[in-house]
Every structure is written in structure tokens, then in C-alpha cells.
Enzyme design. Structure first.
Site, PDB file in Angstrom:
ATOM      1  N   THR A 168       0.895  -1.159   0.000  1.00  0.00           N
ATOM      2  CA  THR A 168       0.000   0.000   0.000  1.00  0.00           C
ATOM      3  C   THR A 168       0.934   1.210   0.000  1.00  0.00           C
ATOM      4  O   THR A 168       2.027   1.144   0.594  1.00  0.00           O
ATOM      5  CB  THR A 168      -0.928   0.044   1.241  1.00  0.00           C
ATOM      6  N   HIS A 169       0.540   2.250  -0.697  1.00  0.00           N
ATOM      7  CA  HIS A 169       1.433   3.417  -0.881  1.00  0.00           C
ATOM      8  C   HIS A 169       2.757   3.008  -1.527  1.00  0.00           C
ATOM      9  O   HIS A 169       3.767   3.682  -1.333  1.00  0.00           O
ATOM     10  CB  HIS A 169       1.709   4.137   0.442  1.00  0.00           C
ATOM     11  N   SER A 290      17.991  -1.134 -26.562  1.00  0.00           N
ATOM     12  CA  SER A 290      18.324   0.269 -26.771  1.00  0.00           C
ATOM     13  C   SER A 290      19.413   0.359 -27.827  1.00  0.00           C
ATOM     14  O   SER A 290      20.290  -0.493 -27.906  1.00  0.00           O
ATOM     15  CB  SER A 290      18.821   0.858 -25.444  1.00  0.00           C
ATOM     16  N   LYS A 296      20.241  -2.874 -22.093  1.00  0.00           N
ATOM     17  CA  LYS A 296      18.823  -2.598 -21.896  1.00  0.00           C
ATOM     18  C   LYS A 296      17.895  -3.649 -22.498  1.00  0.00           C
ATOM     19  O   LYS A 296      18.123  -4.146 -23.585  1.00  0.00           O
ATOM     20  CB  LYS A 296      18.449  -1.230 -22.507  1.00  0.00           C
ATOM     21  N   ASN A 298      13.869  -3.302 -22.739  1.00  0.00           N
ATOM     22  CA  ASN A 298      12.799  -2.382 -22.354  1.00  0.00           C
ATOM     23  C   ASN A 298      11.412  -3.016 -22.467  1.00  0.00           C
ATOM     24  O   ASN A 298      11.132  -3.698 -23.447  1.00  0.00           O
ATOM     25  CB  ASN A 298      12.846  -1.139 -23.234  1.00  0.00           C
ATOM     26  N   GLU A 303       4.493  -0.520 -21.708  1.00  0.00           N
ATOM     27  CA  GLU A 303       4.594   0.951 -21.759  1.00  0.00           C
ATOM     28  C   GLU A 303       3.633   1.518 -22.809  1.00  0.00           C
ATOM     29  O   GLU A 303       2.961   2.525 -22.582  1.00  0.00           O
ATOM     30  CB  GLU A 303       6.018   1.385 -22.085  1.00  0.00           C
ATOM     31  N   GLN A 335     -21.426  12.387 -37.962  1.00  0.00           N
ATOM     32  CA  GLN A 335     -20.467  11.717 -38.847  1.00  0.00           C
ATOM     33  C   GLN A 335     -19.099  11.584 -38.164  1.00  0.00           C
ATOM     34  O   GLN A 335     -18.314  10.715 -38.504  1.00  0.00           O
ATOM     35  CB  GLN A 335     -20.332  12.507 -40.153  1.00  0.00           C
ATOM     36  N   LYS A 338     -17.385   8.163 -36.006  1.00  0.00           N
ATOM     37  CA  LYS A 338     -16.814   6.892 -36.472  1.00  0.00           C
ATOM     38  C   LYS A 338     -15.335   6.746 -36.173  1.00  0.00           C
ATOM     39  O   LYS A 338     -14.897   5.700 -35.670  1.00  0.00           O
ATOM     40  CB  LYS A 338     -17.071   6.733 -37.971  1.00  0.00           C
TER      41      LYS A 338
HETATM   42  N1  ARG Z   1     -22.121   9.937 -43.652  1.00  0.00           N
HETATM   43  C1  ARG Z   1     -23.209  10.270 -42.784  1.00  0.00           C
HETATM   44  C2  ARG Z   1     -22.835   9.982 -41.319  1.00  0.00           C
HETATM   45  O1  ARG Z   1     -21.903   9.315 -41.109  1.00  0.00           O
HETATM   46  C3  ARG Z   1     -24.419   9.477 -43.156  1.00  0.00           C
HETATM   47  C4  ARG Z   1     -25.704  10.161 -42.814  1.00  0.00           C
HETATM   48  C5  ARG Z   1     -25.839  11.403 -43.596  1.00  0.00           C
HETATM   49  N2  ARG Z   1     -27.134  11.941 -43.489  1.00  0.00           N
HETATM   50  C6  ARG Z   1     -27.412  13.162 -43.963  1.00  0.00           C
HETATM   51  N3  ARG Z   1     -28.616  13.572 -43.839  1.00  0.00           N
HETATM   52  N4  ARG Z   1     -26.487  13.931 -44.483  1.00  0.00           N
HETATM   53  O2  ARG Z   1     -23.470  10.446 -40.408  1.00  0.00           O
END
Ligand code: ARG
Length: 474
Positions: A168-169, A290, A296, A298, A303, A335, A338
Site C-alpha cells: 500500500t502506498h 536500446s 537494456k 525495455n 509501456e 459523422q 466513427k
Molecule cells: N455519412 C453520414 C454519417 O456518417 C451518413 C448520414 C448522412 N445523413 C445526412 N442527412 N447527411 O453520419
């Protein structure tokens, strides 16, 4: 990068699937700026699967004929093959994965292809694709997480009685078993697996049928589409279905917690592999040298995992901020969901894979761990507990042992190295049997209660965990 060799040119706005009401071509930079095909082509399989289910459902409710649906499905399958063989020409002018595939379908099968988008919008389409994609990603991550957990069980079993200092610590506290320490990691991952499973339940609901935002006037059978796509249910409000990305945020939060756990494990691996601790050896194949210091070795993999934790946290904050303040319903902001989501999955998958491969193969240097446990008075609590057993109140026992530690410390020896007469000088009730408890092994053995560090408890928990893993998915 997408190639832009599609026949539609930005000079002719009508070439866009939505070009009808436009009188000038999209600005060339804006076309690049707004396009997502560079990254969302990763959703091609889910986009095609979703479109096939949509077409089948449209035929079932007689919006399309069976022949039309068949032609669409055949066309989409052919496009899938084109994409997978690398023949498909992705076009930035076609903006995103959805319009690339739909435009290609129309090229391939003609008029019938134009009917696929009936009762659908890209808004519910993309929300469906991303949920299908994330569902698969979660399932793959859970398999990797389980593999790591199984590796930890093997390691914990091998080392269930290996004694090391518990901290601990980061100061020596009490002896623990290395198996117990590995099982602590296992428990963290068990909660992580639960969180992924729980998140998956909310990911696995169908947005299709929400159309642009209000639903559609076609008599769509959303329950049928959901069944065809393996969704557990249907999003119950069209505005909510196309707009919220809370499921992605929730996933990023679960992913952040996993990375947080891995970063803590990484930190311990790094410390233990150092010459100062020398508790473990990481296999050479997971380390690098290294370019200047020949001695070394590593611990790059732990990491890097520790470092990559930061970017996953960044994605969580990015997604939360992306969603914050957005009015209903769909906005183009979404959009931007993603790339952080994809990178979160990739980073987590790589980190889990590396740990699942590496950690079960580490070499434990039991003699060094035991030696370290003998330094630092790890059994002082045991001596106090012993005195409590002889009738001393705990606070007084604490005081007595503190004096004994001071003496041993001034001599540079351990409590177990003090002679019986010396110990009796602190409290006359101390007898010869005390030495069993003052060994690291005796101390660990004594903590034989549910959740304790005793080897017997570690083995019991391992057996329980193996039984559990035999019955869970992944
Ligand atoms: N490429 C768009 C997205 O990833 C798809 C939906 C687009 N819809 C629109 N009304 N422009 O969100």
C-alpha cells in the site's frame, strides 16, 4: 484512400443521389471536407447486410416484388465481392459508404436499384450500420478479454502459493500470494466483461424504420427487419433512433475502464521487470533493446498499452463533446462518431491481444519476491494479531510491535530474526509458536477467508472462475 474514378463528376450536380434541387456543383474543397467515405467504407459489410434485410422486409410487406428484392440482393452481394476483391472504385464525390454502394447498385442493376432506398434515410441507415459494426466489435473484444482472463487463471494457478510483498502506498505492507495478485487482475477484467455485455444490450436495437427522423408512411415491418439482422428489439422513437450516439459513448466508457485497468497492470509489470524489483522476466519477444545502451531490455509492450490508454480516454471525451448540446434529430456532427469509435476498438483489441499473449508467459522470480517480502516487516501485523490472540487489545499490540520493528530496523534484521527472549522483552506472552506466523508463507496462509490471499483461497476462486468462464459467451 478512396479512388475518385467514378463516372459522376462534381460539375454535374444531378449526378449526386441528392442533386435534384441543386443548381451548382459542390465546392471541390467542401466535397472533400464533408465526405466520410475515406473512413466509413469500413462499414461496407454492415451496410450491405442492412440493405439486404431492408429489401427483404420491403418485399415481405409488398412494397417491392420478390423479383425486385432478389435483384437487389444479388446486386448487393456482387458489390460485396467487388469490395472484398479490391475492385470497387470508392468515390469521394459519392460522399459516404452508403451512397457509394447505392450508386453502384443502380449502375449494376438499373431502375430496380433505385427502389432500395424506399422508406429509408441515410440517417437510420448509418445508425443501423454503426450498431451492427459495434455489436461485432464487442463480441470480438469479449473473446480476447476472455482469452486474457483464462491466461491469468493459468498463471495464478501455477503461482498460487508464491509469496510476494503486497503494497500500500507502494510500501511493503503484508505478504500476499502472486496468484492472488493475478486474480485481482482477473476480477477487474470480469467486471469489464460484464460492462461490455451490458453495453451490447443497448447497442443491439434497430434504428431502421425511423427514416430521416419521423418514421415513414410505408407499412414497414420493423420487427421483421430486427429479426433478420439479429437485433434484440426496435428503437421506440424515430427522433431518438437517428440522433443519439449514447451507445457509442457508453462503449467508449467501458473501453476506457478496460484501458485504465490494463494501464495499472502495465505499470506493475514495468516496475516488477526493473532491476530494482526483479520480480519477473518478460519474454524477450515482447521487449526491445536500446540503440545505445547494450544492457537494456525495455518493456515496450506494457509501456505502449499504458500510453495508449490516453487516446482511448480522449475518444470518450471527444464523443461526449460531439453529442453535447445537439438538438434532435440527426445532425452532420454525428459523422464524427466513427473515427474515434474505430480507433477505440482497434486500440483496445491490440492492447488486449498483446496482454493475453504476453502476461501468461512471464517468468516469476519467486526467490526475489520472497527475499523482498522478508525485508520491510511485512509480518508486523501478524505479530500484532498474535498478541491480540493472547488477550492484548489491538491498539496496545500495535504499539508493542512498533517497538519491536524499531529494534529490528536498527539492527537491519527482520522481526523473525529477533531472539525469543528479545521478543518476550516486549511482551511476556510471546512464545516459540510465534515464528510460524512471522514467516511470509505463514502470514499468507493465515489469511484463509473468502477473498483472502491464502493459497487455498486462491485455488478455490480459480476453480469458481473456471466454472464461470465455461458458461459465458466468448
Ligand atoms: N455519412 C453520414 C454519417 O456518417 C451518413 C448520414 C448522412 N445523413 C445526412 N442527412 N447527411 O453520419
Amino acid at each position: 484512400m478512396p479512388q475518385d474514378n467514378a463516372p459522376d463528376s462534381p460539375v454535374n450536380p444531378a449526378a449526386k443521389l441528392w442533386g435534384g434541387r441543386f443548381s451548382e456543383a459542390t465546392d471541390a474543397f467542401v466535397e472533400q471536407f464533408t465526405a466520410s467515405v475515406g473512413f466509413d467504407q469500413r462499414l461496407y459489410a454492415q451496410d450491405i447486410t442492412g440493405s439486404i434485410a431492408h429489401a427483404r422486409m420491403l418485399a415481405a410487406v409488398q412494397v417491392l416484388t420478390e423479383d425486385e428484392a432478389d435483384a437487389i440482393v444479388r446486386g448487393l452481394e456482387a458489390i460485396r465481392a467487388e469490395i472484398e476483391s479490391g475492385e470497387f472504385a470508392w468515390s469521394v464525390a459519392r460522399e459516404d459508404v452508403h451512397m457509394n454502394i447505392e450508386a453502384r447498385l443502380i449502375e449494376k442493376i438499373g431502375e430496380t436499384g433505385k427502389k432500395l432506398h424506399t422508406g429509408r434515410s441515410r440517417n437510420d441507415q448509418v445508425a443501423t450500420d454503426i450498431r451492427l459494426w459495434l455489436r461485432e466489435a464487442i463480441d470480438a473484444l469479449r473473446v480476447e478479454l476472455r482469452r486474457y482472463q483464462r491466461g491469468l487463471l493459468d498463471l495464478a494457478e501455477r503461482e498460487h502459493a508464491t509469496v510476494m510483498p503486497g503494497f500500500t502506498h507502494l510500501q511493503t505492507a503484508q505478504p500476499v500470494t502472486f496468484g492472488h495478485h493475478m486474480m485481482a487482475w482477473y476480477e477487474m477484467l470480469e467486471r469489464d466483461a460484464e460492462r461490455l455485455a451490458d453495453c451490447r444490450r443497448r447497442v443491439n436495437r434497430l434504428p431502421l424504420g425511423a427514416a430521416a427522423l419521423a418514421g415513414t408512411s410505408y407499412p414497414l415491418d420493423r420487427e421483421l427487419t430486427a429479426r433478420l439482422l439479429g437485433f434484440d428489439g426496435v428503437c421506440r422513437n424515430s427522433l431518438d433512433a437517428v440522433s443519439d450516439r449514447d451507445f457509442a459513448i457508453e462503449f467508449a466508457a467501458a473501453a476506457s475502464l478496460i484501458m485504465m485497468h490494463l494501464s495499472r497492470q502495465a505499470e506493475e509489470l514495468i516496475l516488477w521487470a526493473s532491476a530494482q524489483f526483479a520480480f519477473i522476466d518478460l519474454p524477450d519477444r515482447y521487449c526491445t533493446g536500446s540503440s545505445i545502451m547494450p544492457q537494456k531490455k525495455n518493456p515496450d509492450v506494457p509501456e505502449l498499452v499504458r500510453g495508449k490508454t490516453g487516446r482511448v480516454y480522449g475518444h470518450l471525451i471527444g464523443l461526449l463533446t460531439l453529442m453535447k448540446g445537439q438538438p434532435l434529430a440527426y445532425n452532420k456532427d454525428n459523422q464524427e462518431d466513427k473515427e474515434p469509435l474505430f480507433d477505440t476498438v482497434d486500440t483496445l483489441a491490440g492492447s488486449l491481444r498483446a496482454f493475453a499473449d504476453m502476461v501468461p508467459n512471464l517468468r516469476v522470480r519467486a526467490e526475489n519476491m520472497l527475499e523482498a517480502t522478508r525485508r520491510g516487516f511485512a509480518t508486523a501485523t501478524d505479530l500484532a494479531d498474535y498478541l491480540v490472540g493472547k488477550g492484548l487489545p489491538f491498539r496496545d499490540a500495535h504499539e508493542v510491535v512498533g517497538l519491536a520493528v524499531r529494534l529490528a530496523s536498527s539492527r537491519g534484521c527482520d522481526l523473525a530474526d529477533l531472539a525469543l527472549e528479545e521478543l518476550q522483552g516486549f511482551d511476556a506472552r510471546i512464545e516459540d509458536d510465534v515464528y510460524d506466523l512471522l514467516t511470509p508463507e505463514g502470514s499468507a496462509d493465515a489469511r484463509d477467508l473468502l477473498g483472502g490471499t491464502a493459497p487455498a483461497q486462491v485455488l478455490a476462486r480459480i476453480a469458481e472462475a473456471r466454472e464461470h468462464l465455461a458458461h459465458v459467451a466468448g
